[in-house]
Design a protein around this motif. Structure first.
Motif, PDB file in Angstrom:
ATOM      1  N   PRO A 198       0.835  -1.211   0.000  1.00  7.91           N
ATOM      2  CA  PRO A 198       0.000   0.000   0.000  1.00  7.91           C
ATOM      3  C   PRO A 198       0.867   1.257   0.000  1.00  7.91           C
ATOM      4  O   PRO A 198       1.936   1.294   0.617  1.00  7.91           O
ATOM      5  N   LEU A 246      -0.992   1.496  -5.114  1.00  2.85           N
ATOM      6  CA  LEU A 246      -0.328   0.228  -4.833  1.00  2.85           C
ATOM      7  C   LEU A 246       1.059   0.266  -5.456  1.00  2.85           C
ATOM      8  O   LEU A 246       1.218   0.672  -6.609  1.00  2.85           O
ATOM      9  N   ARG A 294      -7.916  -6.700  -7.368  1.00  8.13           N
ATOM     10  CA  ARG A 294      -6.599  -6.088  -7.212  1.00  8.13           C
ATOM     11  C   ARG A 294      -5.539  -7.075  -7.698  1.00  8.13           C
ATOM     12  O   ARG A 294      -5.780  -8.281  -7.743  1.00  8.13           O
ATOM     13  N   ASP A 322      -4.874   2.407  -6.775  1.00 11.24           N
ATOM     14  CA  ASP A 322      -5.563   1.401  -5.970  1.00 11.24           C
ATOM     15  C   ASP A 322      -7.035   1.435  -6.364  1.00 11.24           C
ATOM     16  O   ASP A 322      -7.850   2.134  -5.780  1.00 11.24           O
TER      17      ASP A 322
END
Length: 256
Positions: free
Chosen positions: A7, A17, A76, A229
């Motif tokens: 993160p 990310l 993700r 992200d």
């Protein structure tokens, strides 16, 4: 499955990310192993083999580092921490087989490392886990026999230490890569699990106590792609965002 997903907070408050390839993390582990062996810390065993084994232990990830898959549930990029056992085994096998260009001892060390990872995982008793462990329990003996036919003075203690050193530098690198470290942390260093205290300071500086390297300081870094992200449809969607290559830097110095 393919990368370290870290993160990252952008200056404007948006979340992002940081995707660090596994092979880049392994290169960091090799950098950390450079110049090692000051004071009470043991130097690398057979450094002509153990150092490149540390540096290249994740080379099996290279073909897939460049194309991160997407988790259909989270949408993700998939972290290596969530890699299905069968996928990991195929990648680990490429790493072990590729280490033949270094030495059969490098193959032995990398195989032992991955076997330990599987033995301590929740999938150790799965069919895939048992198959992988059975395969390499047999193959590792052959790797070691070939090495020892050329180096008969390689003691059991040296072999155990070499495995421990690969695993230590792998974890040291992962500790740096997985998160922005702000709190002191103690690493246990083989062979005697000597404590190594790392204290993060400002601007990537980290006090290190006691000092384990033979140089005055250590400047290391990794690179990776910074991506938004957000929800991703597939690998191609991630690849379109993989245009912003960034570096993370650390400077390790003796604690004042």
């Amino acid at each position: 499955m393919v990368v370290i997903v870290r993160p990252h907070q952008l200056p404007d408050g948006r979340s992002a990310l940081f995707l660090i390839p596994q092979s880049v993390h392994a290169a960091l582990s090799g950098d950390l192993a450079s110049h090692w062996g000051n004071g009470d810390f043991a130097s690398l065993v057979h450094p002509e083999v153990v150092w490149p084994a540390i540096f290249h232990h994740d080379d099996g990830w290279i073909p897939v580092d460049k194309a991160p898959p997407v988790d259909p549930d989270t949408r993700r990029p998939v972290s290596f921490l969530d890699s299905p056992a069968a996928d990991s085994h195929a990648i680990w096998t490429r790493s072990i087989e590729g280490a033949a260009r270094i030495s059969p001892f490098a193959q032995y060390l990398i195989a032992e490392h991955f076997m330990m990872l599987r033995e301590h995982s929740h999938s150790a008793d799965s069919e895939a886990g048992r198959t992988f462990l059975a395969k390499y329990e047999e193959l590792t003996e052959g790797y070691r026999d070939r090495w020892e036919s050329l180096h008969p003075l390689c003691s059991e203690a040296e072999v155990k230490l070499a495995v421990g050193q690969l695993r230590f530098f792998d974890w040291f690198s992962l500790w740096l890569c997985l998160a922005d470290r702000t709190e002191p942390h103690t690493l246990e260093v083989p062979p005697d699990d000597a404590p190594l205290r790392i204290t993060p300071c400002e601007d990537g500086v980290m006090w290190t106590d006691p000092w384990p390297w033979t140089v005055d300081d250590m400047h290391v870094c990794v690179g990776g792609w910074l991506v938004p992200d957000r929800d991703y449809e597939d690998t191609d969607d991630v690849l379109r965002e993989m245009t912003d290559w960034r570096r993370l830097h650390w400077r390790l110095i003796p604690k004042p």
